[in-house]
Design a protein around this motif. Structure first.
Motif, PDB file in Angstrom:
ATOM      1  N   PRO A 211     -68.564  20.992  15.027  1.00 18.95           N
ATOM      2  CA  PRO A 211     -67.377  20.129  15.803  1.00 18.95           C
ATOM      3  C   PRO A 211     -66.798  20.740  16.646  1.00 18.95           C
ATOM      4  O   PRO A 211     -66.365  19.923  17.496  1.00 18.95           O
ATOM      5  CB  PRO A 211     -66.381  19.124  14.647  1.00 18.95           C
ATOM      6  CG  PRO A 211     -66.335  20.156  13.496  1.00 18.95           C
ATOM      7  CD  PRO A 211     -67.564  21.293  13.756  1.00 18.95           C
ATOM      8  N   GLY A 212     -66.796  21.982  16.619  1.00 16.58           N
ATOM      9  CA  GLY A 212     -66.259  23.466  17.518  1.00 16.58           C
ATOM     10  C   GLY A 212     -64.580  23.380  16.999  1.00 16.58           C
ATOM     11  O   GLY A 212     -63.916  23.034  15.920  1.00 16.58           O
ATOM     12  N   PHE A 213     -63.723  24.338  17.794  1.00 17.85           N
ATOM     13  CA  PHE A 213     -62.751  24.509  17.135  1.00 17.85           C
ATOM     14  C   PHE A 213     -61.771  23.560  17.759  1.00 17.85           C
ATOM     15  O   PHE A 213     -61.488  23.676  18.487  1.00 17.85           O
ATOM     16  CB  PHE A 213     -61.901  25.972  18.147  1.00 17.85           C
ATOM     17  CG  PHE A 213     -60.394  27.149  17.543  1.00 17.85           C
ATOM     18  CD1 PHE A 213     -60.309  26.530  16.518  1.00 17.85           C
ATOM     19  CD2 PHE A 213     -60.169  27.072  18.485  1.00 17.85           C
ATOM     20  CE1 PHE A 213     -59.597  27.210  16.542  1.00 17.85           C
ATOM     21  CE2 PHE A 213     -59.206  29.078  18.689  1.00 17.85           C
ATOM     22  CZ  PHE A 213     -58.890  27.998  16.782  1.00 17.85           C
ATOM     23  N   LEU A 214     -60.647  23.409  16.268  1.00 17.36           N
ATOM     24  CA  LEU A 214     -60.308  21.983  16.689  1.00 17.36           C
ATOM     25  C   LEU A 214     -58.967  22.845  16.064  1.00 17.36           C
ATOM     26  O   LEU A 214     -58.643  23.781  14.774  1.00 17.36           O
ATOM     27  CB  LEU A 214     -60.596  21.234  15.606  1.00 17.36           C
ATOM     28  CG  LEU A 214     -62.183  20.650  15.417  1.00 17.36           C
ATOM     29  CD1 LEU A 214     -62.790  18.969  14.028  1.00 17.36           C
ATOM     30  CD2 LEU A 214     -62.480  20.531  16.552  1.00 17.36           C
ATOM     31  N   ALA A 215     -58.260  21.790  16.967  1.00 14.52           N
ATOM     32  CA  ALA A 215     -56.659  22.118  16.025  1.00 14.52           C
ATOM     33  C   ALA A 215     -56.045  21.720  15.102  1.00 14.52           C
ATOM     34  O   ALA A 215     -55.327  20.267  14.767  1.00 14.52           O
ATOM     35  CB  ALA A 215     -55.630  21.324  17.633  1.00 14.52           C
ATOM     36  N   THR A 216     -56.535  21.683  13.419  1.00 17.89           N
ATOM     37  CA  THR A 216     -56.236  21.438  12.245  1.00 17.89           C
ATOM     38  C   THR A 216     -55.335  22.479  11.945  1.00 17.89           C
ATOM     39  O   THR A 216     -55.693  23.682  12.078  1.00 17.89           O
ATOM     40  CB  THR A 216     -57.596  20.883  11.906  1.00 17.89           C
ATOM     41  OG1 THR A 216     -58.449  21.988  11.202  1.00 17.89           O
ATOM     42  CG2 THR A 216     -58.162  20.232  12.384  1.00 17.89           C
ATOM     43  N   GLY A 217     -55.157  22.031  10.836  1.00 20.53           N
ATOM     44  CA  GLY A 217     -54.312  23.276   9.604  1.00 20.53           C
ATOM     45  C   GLY A 217     -55.416  23.981   8.813  1.00 20.53           C
ATOM     46  O   GLY A 217     -54.469  24.889   8.258  1.00 20.53           O
ATOM     47  N   LEU A 218     -56.785  24.378  10.033  1.00 19.53           N
ATOM     48  CA  LEU A 218     -57.464  25.419   8.961  1.00 19.53           C
ATOM     49  C   LEU A 218     -57.050  26.450   9.037  1.00 19.53           C
ATOM     50  O   LEU A 218     -56.475  26.952  10.488  1.00 19.53           O
ATOM     51  CB  LEU A 218     -59.060  25.068   9.368  1.00 19.53           C
ATOM     52  CG  LEU A 218     -60.118  26.121   9.148  1.00 19.53           C
ATOM     53  CD1 LEU A 218     -60.424  25.585   7.652  1.00 19.53           C
ATOM     54  CD2 LEU A 218     -61.092  25.693   9.435  1.00 19.53           C
ATOM     55  N   GLY A 219     -56.799  27.749   8.464  1.00 24.05           N
ATOM     56  CA  GLY A 219     -56.437  28.746   8.762  1.00 24.05           C
ATOM     57  C   GLY A 219     -54.829  28.909   8.135  1.00 24.05           C
ATOM     58  O   GLY A 219     -54.255  30.049   8.218  1.00 24.05           O
ATOM     59  N   ILE A 235     -61.918  14.737  19.015  1.00 26.91           N
ATOM     60  CA  ILE A 235     -63.124  14.966  19.528  1.00 26.91           C
ATOM     61  C   ILE A 235     -64.327  15.748  18.884  1.00 26.91           C
ATOM     62  O   ILE A 235     -65.419  15.163  18.789  1.00 26.91           O
ATOM     63  CB  ILE A 235     -63.134  15.952  20.844  1.00 26.91           C
ATOM     64  CG1 ILE A 235     -62.108  15.434  21.448  1.00 26.91           C
ATOM     65  CG2 ILE A 235     -64.403  16.170  21.499  1.00 26.91           C
ATOM     66  CD1 ILE A 235     -61.734  16.615  22.367  1.00 26.91           C
ATOM     67  N   GLY A 236     -63.856  16.468  18.066  1.00 29.27           N
ATOM     68  CA  GLY A 236     -65.121  17.122  16.542  1.00 29.27           C
ATOM     69  C   GLY A 236     -65.335  15.102  16.190  1.00 29.27           C
ATOM     70  O   GLY A 236     -66.245  15.255  15.453  1.00 29.27           O
ATOM     71  N   ALA A 237     -63.917  14.320  15.170  1.00 26.30           N
ATOM     72  CA  ALA A 237     -64.626  13.388  14.831  1.00 26.30           C
ATOM     73  C   ALA A 237     -65.834  12.270  15.679  1.00 26.30           C
ATOM     74  O   ALA A 237     -66.187  12.325  14.321  1.00 26.30           O
ATOM     75  CB  ALA A 237     -63.713  12.659  14.244  1.00 26.30           C
ATOM     76  N   GLU A 238     -65.287  12.239  16.869  1.00 26.14           N
ATOM     77  CA  GLU A 238     -66.098  11.704  17.689  1.00 26.14           C
ATOM     78  C   GLU A 238     -67.495  12.265  17.065  1.00 26.14           C
ATOM     79  O   GLU A 238     -68.953  11.017  16.855  1.00 26.14           O
ATOM     80  CB  GLU A 238     -66.143  11.557  18.804  1.00 26.14           C
ATOM     81  CG  GLU A 238     -64.626  10.372  19.395  1.00 26.14           C
ATOM     82  CD  GLU A 238     -64.722   8.910  18.119  1.00 26.14           C
ATOM     83  OE1 GLU A 238     -66.071   8.584  18.847  1.00 26.14           O
ATOM     84  OE2 GLU A 238     -63.863   8.289  17.633  1.00 26.14           O
ATOM     85  N   LEU A 239     -68.128  13.201  17.318  1.00 24.67           N
ATOM     86  CA  LEU A 239     -69.394  14.468  17.232  1.00 24.67           C
ATOM     87  C   LEU A 239     -70.018  13.815  15.902  1.00 24.67           C
ATOM     88  O   LEU A 239     -71.038  13.125  15.973  1.00 24.67           O
ATOM     89  CB  LEU A 239     -69.409  15.546  17.605  1.00 24.67           C
ATOM     90  CG  LEU A 239     -70.249  16.228  17.400  1.00 24.67           C
ATOM     91  CD1 LEU A 239     -71.402  15.873  18.619  1.00 24.67           C
ATOM     92  CD2 LEU A 239     -70.337  17.804  17.411  1.00 24.67           C
ATOM     93  N   ILE A 240     -69.385  13.928  15.286  1.00 28.63           N
ATOM     94  CA  ILE A 240     -69.761  14.144  13.633  1.00 28.63           C
ATOM     95  C   ILE A 240     -70.148  12.214  14.031  1.00 28.63           C
ATOM     96  O   ILE A 240     -71.240  11.205  12.733  1.00 28.63           O
ATOM     97  CB  ILE A 240     -68.727  14.466  12.177  1.00 28.63           C
ATOM     98  CG1 ILE A 240     -68.560  15.497  12.659  1.00 28.63           C
ATOM     99  CG2 ILE A 240     -68.798  13.609  10.903  1.00 28.63           C
ATOM    100  CD1 ILE A 240     -66.869  15.472  12.180  1.00 28.63           C
TER     101      ILE A 240
END
Length: 264
Positions: A211-219, A235-240
């Motif tokens: 989905p790309g580099f997303l502004a989530t809390g990952l990391g 944006i990543g969720a729309e791809l999914i």
């Protein structure tokens, strides 16, 4: 239940919750099973969704499931079997980046590497294996794995990506890396290929989605990710959602990203 039944793991926050929002925005109506390690957090997320989409015909129910706990996965399977009877789509979203815990000293190198693979690869494999019998009861089954743009071998030396820049000479290296996360997601890519092969005769459409580099809390640092150029997770969720609804079926069995196919 005539609506497609979708099980999403790790769905009470981050990208998982954004995937559910994307499905709520769809013209399709769904029955969504929101998987979370904490049933309390699952219920809180559902309350939030009900406020955001009060008139939606899409319905969402919680289930407690932890990909590091085999008994938890079996209990979730029993619950879904009893209450839904099948699933039409499994979205393996649960995952984590744990490299930073080694640098902070809270995990040893072995603990961190083992946890990275246990969550992102081994646990995902076991959960998929557990739920395949319910997936095969669907007339149109789909199996999605959420991978990473950092997992590609072909682009691992691409200098345009800052994560590929070599550190300065000397030891120890002072700049943290996410080697374990990258390796575990590369392992997931091969796992997807195996599931695509194993379930081909059963008609299961199988994908990895990057989905790309997303502004989530990952990391562990959402704001830092945003400052580094991470995009809105919606944006990543729309791809999914697009993959879930069939717009990328020509790319079955490979790694789908917004601009096409992610090279191996």
């Amino acid at each position: 239940m005539n609506n497609p039944i979708v099980l999403i793991t790790g769905a009470n926050t981050g990208l998982g919750l954004e995937i559910i929002r994307a499905l709520f925005r769809s013209f399709e109506c769904y029955t969504i099973i929101l998987g979370s390690r904490s049933i309390t957090n699952a219920n809180l997320a559902i309350e939030q969704l009900q406020v955001e989409y009060p008139n939606s015909e899409t319905k969402v129910s919680p289930v407690q499931v932890d990909v590091e706990d085999d008994e938890s996965m079996q209990r979730a399977f029993d619950y879904v079997t009893k209450n839904f009877g099948r699933i039409d789509m499994l979205i393996n979203n649960a995952g984590g980046q744990f490299d930073q815990y080694m640098y902070s000293g809270s995990l040893t190198m072995r603990e961190m590497w083992n946890k990275s693979w246990n969550v992102n690869t081994t646990g995902t494999q076991i959960l998929t294996h557990t739920f395949v019998p319910l997936l095969l009861k669907s007339s149109s089954p789909r199996l999605l794995f959420i991978t990473s743009g950092t997992s590609t071998l072909a682009e691992s030396k691409n200098p345009a990506l800052p994560i590929n820049h070599p550190p300065e000479k000397g030891w120890p290296k002072t700049r943290p890396s996410i080697s374990a996360y990258r390796a575990s997601k590369t392992g997931m890519n091969m796992m997807m290929c195996e599931w695509a092969r194993v379930l081909q005769a059963d008609g299961v459409k199988t994908f990895c989605v990057s989905p790309g580099f997303l502004a989530t809390g990952l990391g562990g640092d959402q704001e830092r990710n945003r400052q580094m150029g991470a995009i809105d997770p919606a944006i990543g969720a729309e791809l999914i959602r697009e993959v879930a609804e069939g717009s990328r079926d020509q790319d079955e069995g490979v790694i789908v990203r917004r601009d096409g196919i992610q090279p191996w």
